[in-house]
Design a protein around this motif. Structure first.
Motif, PDB file in Angstrom:
ATOM      1  N   ALA A 142       0.837  -1.199   0.000  1.00  0.00           N
ATOM      2  CA  ALA A 142       0.000   0.000   0.000  1.00  0.00           C
ATOM      3  C   ALA A 142       0.871   1.247   0.000  1.00  0.00           C
ATOM      4  O   ALA A 142       0.564   2.224  -0.694  1.00  0.00           O
ATOM      5  N   GLU A 143       1.965   1.217   0.749  1.00  0.00           N
ATOM      6  CA  GLU A 143       2.874   2.360   0.779  1.00  0.00           C
ATOM      7  C   GLU A 143       3.507   2.590  -0.592  1.00  0.00           C
ATOM      8  O   GLU A 143       3.670   3.736  -1.021  1.00  0.00           O
ATOM      9  N   GLY A 153      -1.113  11.028   3.458  1.00  0.00           N
ATOM     10  CA  GLY A 153      -1.077  10.880   4.917  1.00  0.00           C
ATOM     11  C   GLY A 153      -2.371  10.320   5.474  1.00  0.00           C
ATOM     12  O   GLY A 153      -2.361   9.506   6.400  1.00  0.00           O
ATOM     13  N   THR A 154      -3.474  10.728   4.892  1.00  0.00           N
ATOM     14  CA  THR A 154      -4.762  10.236   5.367  1.00  0.00           C
ATOM     15  C   THR A 154      -4.946   8.762   5.036  1.00  0.00           C
ATOM     16  O   THR A 154      -5.464   7.994   5.855  1.00  0.00           O
ATOM     17  N   LEU A 155      -4.500   8.348   3.856  1.00  0.00           N
ATOM     18  CA  LEU A 155      -4.555   6.918   3.524  1.00  0.00           C
ATOM     19  C   LEU A 155      -3.682   6.112   4.486  1.00  0.00           C
ATOM     20  O   LEU A 155      -4.096   5.047   4.960  1.00  0.00           O
ATOM     21  N   ARG A 156      -2.506   6.614   4.771  1.00  0.00           N
ATOM     22  CA  ARG A 156      -1.635   5.925   5.735  1.00  0.00           C
ATOM     23  C   ARG A 156      -2.326   5.819   7.098  1.00  0.00           C
ATOM     24  O   ARG A 156      -2.268   4.778   7.754  1.00  0.00           O
ATOM     25  N   SER A 157      -2.985   6.889   7.512  1.00  0.00           N
ATOM     26  CA  SER A 157      -3.689   6.875   8.802  1.00  0.00           C
ATOM     27  C   SER A 157      -4.819   5.860   8.812  1.00  0.00           C
ATOM     28  O   SER A 157      -5.012   5.147   9.799  1.00  0.00           O
ATOM     29  N   LEU A 158      -5.564   5.791   7.718  1.00  0.00           N
ATOM     30  CA  LEU A 158      -6.655   4.817   7.644  1.00  0.00           C
ATOM     31  C   LEU A 158      -6.119   3.400   7.734  1.00  0.00           C
ATOM     32  O   LEU A 158      -6.618   2.575   8.506  1.00  0.00           O
ATOM     33  N   LEU A 159      -5.083   3.101   6.964  1.00  0.00           N
ATOM     34  CA  LEU A 159      -4.546   1.740   6.948  1.00  0.00           C
ATOM     35  C   LEU A 159      -3.892   1.353   8.266  1.00  0.00           C
ATOM     36  O   LEU A 159      -3.875   0.174   8.627  1.00  0.00           O
ATOM     37  N   ASN A 172     -12.150   5.068  16.297  1.00  0.00           N
ATOM     38  CA  ASN A 172     -11.998   6.523  16.255  1.00  0.00           C
ATOM     39  C   ASN A 172     -10.943   6.951  15.246  1.00  0.00           C
ATOM     40  O   ASN A 172     -11.162   7.893  14.476  1.00  0.00           O
ATOM     41  N   GLU A 173      -9.799   6.275  15.252  1.00  0.00           N
ATOM     42  CA  GLU A 173      -8.743   6.609  14.289  1.00  0.00           C
ATOM     43  C   GLU A 173      -9.200   6.328  12.866  1.00  0.00           C
ATOM     44  O   GLU A 173      -8.958   7.126  11.955  1.00  0.00           O
ATOM     45  N   ALA A 174      -9.838   5.199  12.675  1.00  0.00           N
ATOM     46  CA  ALA A 174     -10.295   4.823  11.335  1.00  0.00           C
ATOM     47  C   ALA A 174     -11.360   5.792  10.830  1.00  0.00           C
ATOM     48  O   ALA A 174     -11.323   6.210   9.665  1.00  0.00           O
ATOM     49  N   MET A 175     -12.301   6.163  11.681  1.00  0.00           N
ATOM     50  CA  MET A 175     -13.368   7.084  11.272  1.00  0.00           C
ATOM     51  C   MET A 175     -12.813   8.454  10.913  1.00  0.00           C
ATOM     52  O   MET A 175     -13.258   9.072   9.930  1.00  0.00           O
ATOM     53  N   ALA A 176     -11.856   8.947  11.675  1.00  0.00           N
ATOM     54  CA  ALA A 176     -11.274  10.260  11.384  1.00  0.00           C
ATOM     55  C   ALA A 176     -10.636  10.258  10.003  1.00  0.00           C
ATOM     56  O   ALA A 176     -10.838  11.188   9.206  1.00  0.00           O
ATOM     57  N   ALA A 177      -9.886   9.220   9.691  1.00  0.00           N
ATOM     58  CA  ALA A 177      -9.237   9.136   8.381  1.00  0.00           C
ATOM     59  C   ALA A 177     -10.278   8.936   7.278  1.00  0.00           C
ATOM     60  O   ALA A 177     -10.197   9.560   6.211  1.00  0.00           O
ATOM     61  N   TYR A 178     -11.246   8.086   7.548  1.00  0.00           N
ATOM     62  CA  TYR A 178     -12.287   7.818   6.557  1.00  0.00           C
ATOM     63  C   TYR A 178     -12.970   9.113   6.125  1.00  0.00           C
ATOM     64  O   TYR A 178     -13.132   9.380   4.934  1.00  0.00           O
ATOM     65  N   TRP A 179     -13.385   9.927   7.094  1.00  0.00           N
ATOM     66  CA  TRP A 179     -14.109  11.147   6.744  1.00  0.00           C
ATOM     67  C   TRP A 179     -13.224  12.151   6.029  1.00  0.00           C
ATOM     68  O   TRP A 179     -13.711  12.951   5.233  1.00  0.00           O
ATOM     69  N   ASP A 180     -11.931  12.106   6.266  1.00  0.00           N
ATOM     70  CA  ASP A 180     -11.014  12.991   5.541  1.00  0.00           C
ATOM     71  C   ASP A 180     -10.802  12.530   4.103  1.00  0.00           C
ATOM     72  O   ASP A 180     -10.289  13.284   3.280  1.00  0.00           O
ATOM     73  N   THR A 187      -6.942   6.250  -5.554  1.00  0.00           N
ATOM     74  CA  THR A 187      -7.290   5.803  -4.199  1.00  0.00           C
ATOM     75  C   THR A 187      -7.740   4.348  -4.224  1.00  0.00           C
ATOM     76  O   THR A 187      -7.452   3.586  -3.294  1.00  0.00           O
ATOM     77  N   VAL A 188      -8.414   3.933  -5.281  1.00  0.00           N
ATOM     78  CA  VAL A 188      -8.878   2.548  -5.397  1.00  0.00           C
ATOM     79  C   VAL A 188      -7.712   1.576  -5.289  1.00  0.00           C
ATOM     80  O   VAL A 188      -7.776   0.592  -4.544  1.00  0.00           O
TER      81      VAL A 188
END
Length: 163
Positions: free
Chosen positions: A6-7, A30-36, A42-50, A68-69
Motif C-alpha cells: 500500500a505504501e 497521509g490520510t490513507l496511511r492513517s486509515l490503513l 476513532n482513528e479509522a473514522m477520522a481518516a475515513y471522513w477525511d 485511491t482505489v
C-alpha cells in the motif's frame, strides 16, 4: 509486506496531479496511511471522513478517487484492524457507486465512475474474500457493482448464504 505494498502505491502516485474537493490532494497520502494504520474505530473514522469528503462526496467522484482505489485494494492485502478494514471497504463501496462530479464532467472526465469500477475489478478476489466476514453486506454491494460475471457472484453468494 502488505502495508508496504500500500505504501508503494501511495508513494508512486503524483497526488498533486489529481483533483479533490477543496484542492486537498496533498493530504491524501497521509490520510490513507492513517486509515490503513488505524488501530481503533476513532482513528479509522477520522481518516475515513477525511477521504470520503475529499475524493468522493455524496457519490460525486473527483479524479483522486481513481488512484485511491489501488491503494485501498493494496491495503486489503494487509493485516488491518477490523475497524480499518471495515472503513477501507466502505470507502471502496462509496467510490464504486459514484459518478463523476460536475466539475470533473465539465473537464471531460465523464467516465470516472466506470474507470474506478474497472480499477476495483483488479482486486475482485480481495472483495470476494470479505463475503465470509462481518463486512459481507459491504462486499456484496461492491461486487454487485463491479462483477461482470453475475453467475459467479450468484454462486458465491448462495454459498455464503447457505452457511
Amino acid at each position: 509486506m502488505s502495508i508496504r505494498l500500500a505504501e508503494v502505491e501511495i508513494a508512486r502516485i503524483r497526488w498533486e496531479d489529481f483533483r479533490t474537493l477543496g484542492n486537498r490532494s496533498g493530504g491524501i497520502p497521509g490520510t490513507l496511511r492513517s486509515l490503513l494504520a488505524a488501530a481503533d474505530e476513532n482513528e479509522a473514522m477520522a481518516a475515513y471522513w477525511d477521504l470520503e469528503n475529499v475524493v468522493v462526496v455524496q457519490g460525486q467522484l473527483h479524479s483522486a478517487a481513481l488512484p485511491t482505489v489501488s491503494v485501498l485494494l493494496a491495503g486489503l492485502l494487509g493485516d488491518l484492524s477490523p475497524d480499518a478494514r471495515d472503513l477501507v471497504l466502505e470507502l471502496l463501496q462509496q467510490i464504486v457507486m459514484g459518478e463523476s462530479d460536475e466539475n470533473e464532467a465539465a473537464l471531460g472526465n465523464t467516465d470516472l465512475g466506470d474507470r474506478c469500477r474497472e480499477a476495483a475489478r483488479s482486486g475482485l478476489w480481495l472483495v470476494y474474500r470479505e463475503l465470509g466476514t462481518r463486512r459481507r453486506e459491504t462486499a456484496e454491494a461492491i461486487l454487485e457493482r463491479i462483477e461482470n460475471e453475475k453467475p459467479r457472484l450468484a454462486a458465491c453468494l448462495a454459498g455464503v448464504r447457505g452457511k
